[in-house]
Scaffold this active site. Structure first.
Site, short mmCIF file in Angstrom:
data_model
loop_
_atom_site.label_atom_id
_atom_site.label_comp_id
_atom_site.label_asym_id
_atom_site.label_seq_id
_atom_site.Cartn_x
_atom_site.Cartn_y
_atom_site.Cartn_z
N HIS A 165 0.81 -1.22 0.00
CA HIS A 165 0.00 0.00 0.00
C HIS A 165 0.84 1.26 0.00
O HIS A 165 0.48 2.26 -0.61
CB HIS A 165 -0.97 -0.02 1.17
CG HIS A 165 -2.06 -1.01 0.94
ND1 HIS A 165 -1.99 -2.29 1.40
CD2 HIS A 165 -3.18 -0.92 0.21
CE1 HIS A 165 -3.06 -2.94 0.99
NE2 HIS A 165 -3.80 -2.14 0.26
N GLU A 407 -11.49 -10.24 -4.85
CA GLU A 407 -10.04 -10.28 -4.66
C GLU A 407 -9.58 -11.53 -3.94
O GLU A 407 -8.42 -11.65 -3.57
CB GLU A 407 -9.52 -9.00 -3.99
CG GLU A 407 -10.29 -8.52 -2.80
CD GLU A 407 -9.78 -7.17 -2.28
OE1 GLU A 407 -8.78 -6.65 -2.77
OE2 GLU A 407 -10.41 -6.66 -1.34
N ASN A 430 -4.71 -6.86 -7.25
CA ASN A 430 -3.51 -6.91 -6.40
C ASN A 430 -3.62 -8.08 -5.43
O ASN A 430 -2.70 -8.87 -5.27
CB ASN A 430 -3.35 -5.62 -5.60
CG ASN A 430 -3.29 -4.39 -6.48
OD1 ASN A 430 -2.94 -4.49 -7.65
ND2 ASN A 430 -3.64 -3.24 -5.94
N ASP A 431 -4.77 -8.14 -4.78
CA ASP A 431 -4.96 -9.25 -3.84
C ASP A 431 -5.32 -10.54 -4.55
O ASP A 431 -4.91 -11.61 -4.13
CB ASP A 431 -6.05 -8.89 -2.82
CG ASP A 431 -5.47 -8.04 -1.71
OD1 ASP A 431 -4.40 -8.41 -1.18
OD2 ASP A 431 -6.06 -7.00 -1.37
C1 PEP Z 1 -6.57 -4.88 -4.89
O1 PEP Z 1 -6.37 -5.75 -4.03
O2 PEP Z 1 -6.36 -5.06 -6.09
C2 PEP Z 1 -7.06 -3.56 -4.50
C3 PEP Z 1 -7.39 -2.65 -5.39
O3 PEP Z 1 -7.12 -3.29 -3.17
P1 PEP Z 1 -5.83 -2.92 -2.31
O4 PEP Z 1 -4.68 -2.74 -3.24
O5 PEP Z 1 -6.17 -1.69 -1.56
O6 PEP Z 1 -5.68 -4.12 -1.42
MG MG Z 2 -7.14 -5.46 -2.07
#
Ligand code: PEP
Ligand code: MG
Length: 571
Positions: A165, A407, A430-431
């Site tokens: 993050h 996710e 991302n997750d």
């Molecule tokens: C993700 O996981 O792709 C997402 C957009 O959430 P974050 O990056 O805040 O976990």
């Molecule tokens: Mg996420």
């Protein structure tokens, strides 16, 4: 400061001890006031709230009286302060309610500040100069609340991956960041010149004049290209055969909204709400959140904004909510799981979002939903809060769309079931990548295994798109992948209708979309789903971008060509 290891000899004269303490208190107070002003000006008043609390503590007569009394008893200002802080710490630790328990951290924080002043410990950092490169162990999101980010030219972190993050915040603020730079804390010297190439992740310490000139020129070219593209921001993101893609941006600070506008994003596809909690080191109140959300909605109106409920835990821990001793925080009590355990804080946020819903074009999004029962439980709380607001006569939009992030693989695999009970899907790649490939997104040792273009991830995206289409709800992607040039043809080909990512990347994605043909990229996506390795997918995407003529693009062709060469090898 390890207080036990600092020598402190109390004065023989008790009055001197009292005076020294009083002076330290004054100094700490003015330091905190300065920080409050800086943070308020930089990010908005709601981010400064944590400092108000700290000031209140230092001005609290009971706190000050207790210390003076303890000085009379111990005859040492240091021992007195230490003793009183310890008593407060123990008292706060016993409080069950996490909101009040975490106020203990504020007391400890201010206590340490007074202690540093008392011991004469000076900050050994010089005031930061414009253009500074910050070298840290970990690029934690809280850093953004502590540093004057407008003076930061780049950040280098010894540890961490590319999608933590902290990195996302840096990217949003357009600050180049390199993570996983092993040994950098040892090697880099304060005051030394350096070049940080955020595009390749290369760091040059003490570069010579020729190299410096070369990079200055590259930086200039980049700025000119961005200016050109921004000037064309009103053009639609439409493929050659007229297929329209919605391009939005992700944001997490009021300051980001300016970038959303500058780069021509159509709205905010993901507003991350964690920063307020991180700045507070605890769950923010309904009022503080309400003010922030209303400003966001007002600023963007009539453009849409999707506010995501708190996604804490994982790499976004805050003190005193019992997350410190989790062995696998990414698999632990993170995100929606944490909020369902902390109903009071969850309800406060839901109330704030619902109250802001009357002001403009808003959607609410629940992160990390893993099953239908979890979705139903969260929606149950939303319904309760709606009833509560209705009873109080507080206005809100009863039709506020409530969607979920896809996710976790279990959510993608059961997407048809989930789609029937929510208003939209947004795929958090991302997750989704982290959990599908079992690769910690913040661990540099496995960063080479982390790839959203892995065919396994693409299969899950396809399932989600199909489920959304069958249930007639929109599906977007809001992970970093959304604005990665190589992913764009594949995601458009898979039928994603909205891409939301780094604001600065929006113009580049638009140029790519405008050079594509929807039918051709559909064929690419089909091939990518059948690919055996991520490398094959990269090659499919790179070939498409090249044949679409993007390497000849006057603004982005140069670096895109480099990127494609890496994906494909030289022509
Ligand atoms: C993700 O996981 O792709 C997402 C957009 O959430 P974050 O990056 O805040 O976990
Ligand atoms: Mg996420």
């Amino acid at each position: 400061v390890d207080i036990d290891r600092v020598d402190y000899t109390p004065s023989e004269d008790l009055a001197v001890e009292h005076d020294d303490f009083a002076r330290a208190l004054d100094e700490a107070l003015s330091e905190i006031e300065d920080m409050r002003d800086i943070v308020r000006d930089r990010f908005g008043p709601e981010f400064a709230a944590v400092f108000h609390v700290q000031i209140q503590i230092l001005e609290d007569k009971g706190f000050v009286r207790n210390i003076h009394q303890a000085i009379d008893e111990t005859r040492s200002a240091r021992d007195a302060l230490q003793q009183v802080l310890e008593t407060y710490r123990r008292t706060f630790e016993r409080i069950e309610d996490p909101y009040f328990r975490e106020r203990g951290t504020d007391i400890e924080d201010v206590g340490q500040r007074v202690m540093s002043r008392l011991l004469g410990v000076r900050d050994h950092l010089e005031p930061m100069k414009r253009g500074s490169i910050v070298v840290v162990d970990q690029l934690l999101p809280a850093l953004f609340a502590q540093l004057e980010m407008d003076k930061v030219a780049a950040v280098i972190a010894e540890h961490g991956g590319q999608t933590s993050h902290g990195v996302i915040f840096a990217r949003t603020l357009e600050i180049p960041a390199v993570t996983g730079a092993t040994g950098i804390l040892e090697e880099a010297r304060e005051g030394e010149g350096a070049i940080v190439d955020g595009a390749t992740g290369t760091i040059y310490l003490s570069p010579d004049d020729a190299l410096t000139r070369e990079f200055e020129q590259a930086q200039h070219q980049y700025e000119v290209a961005v200016e050109h593209l921004d000037a064309m921001r009103e053009r639609p993101a439409e493929t050659l055969d007229g297929h329209r893609i919605k391009l939005s941006a992700n944001a997490g600070l009021l300051a980001d909204l300016r970038l959303v506008e500058k780069h021509g994003a159509e709205g905010v596809g993901l507003f991350r709400t964690e920063l307020l909690a991180l700045a507070h080191r605890g769950f923010p109140s309904e009022e503080e959140q309400g003010q922030l959300y209303q400003r966001v909605v007002d600023f963007l109106d009539p453009r849409p904004v999707t506010i995501r409920t708190l996604d804490l835990g994982g790499d976004k821990g805050i003190p005193n909510i019992g997350l410190d001793d989790e062995e696998n925080p990414q698999l632990g009590c993170r995100s929606i799981r944490l909020m369902l355990e902390n109903r009071r804080a969850f309800r406060a946020q839901l109330r704030a979002i619902l109250r802001a819903s009357v002001r403009g074009n808003l959607r609410m999004m629940l992160p990390m939903i893993g099953s239908l029962s979890e979705l139903r439980e969260a929606k149950g709380v939303i319904d309760e809060v709606r009833l509560e607001l209705e009873r109080d006569g507080t206005p809100f939009d009863p039709a506020l769309p409530v969607g979920i992030m896809i996710e976790v693989p279990s959510a993608a695999l059961t997407a048809p079931v989930l789609a029937r009970e929510c208003d939209f899907f947004s795929i958090g790649t991302n997750d989704l990548t982290q959990y599908t490939l079992a690769v910690d997104r913040g661990n540099e040792r496995v960063a080479h295994l982390y790839d959203p273009l892995h065919p396994a991830v693409l299969q899950l995206i396809q399932m989600t798109v199909r489920a959304g289409r069958d249930a007639d709800i929109p599906v977007s992607v809001c992970g970093e992948m959304a604005t990665n040039p190589l992913s764009v043809p594949i995601l458009v080909g898979l039928g994603i209708g909205e891409l939301s990512g780094t604001p600065a990347a929006v113009p580049v994605v638009k140029e790519i979309v405008r050079a594509l043909d929807a039918r051709e990229v559909e064929a690419d996506a089909r091939a990518a789903l059948l690919a055996r390795t991520p490398a094959e997918v990269h090659a499919i995407a790179a070939t498409r971008l090249r044949s679409a003529g993007l390497v000849e693009h006057p603004d982005i062709g140069g670096w895109l060509g480099q990127l494609l060469e890496d994906a494909l090898g030289p022509v």
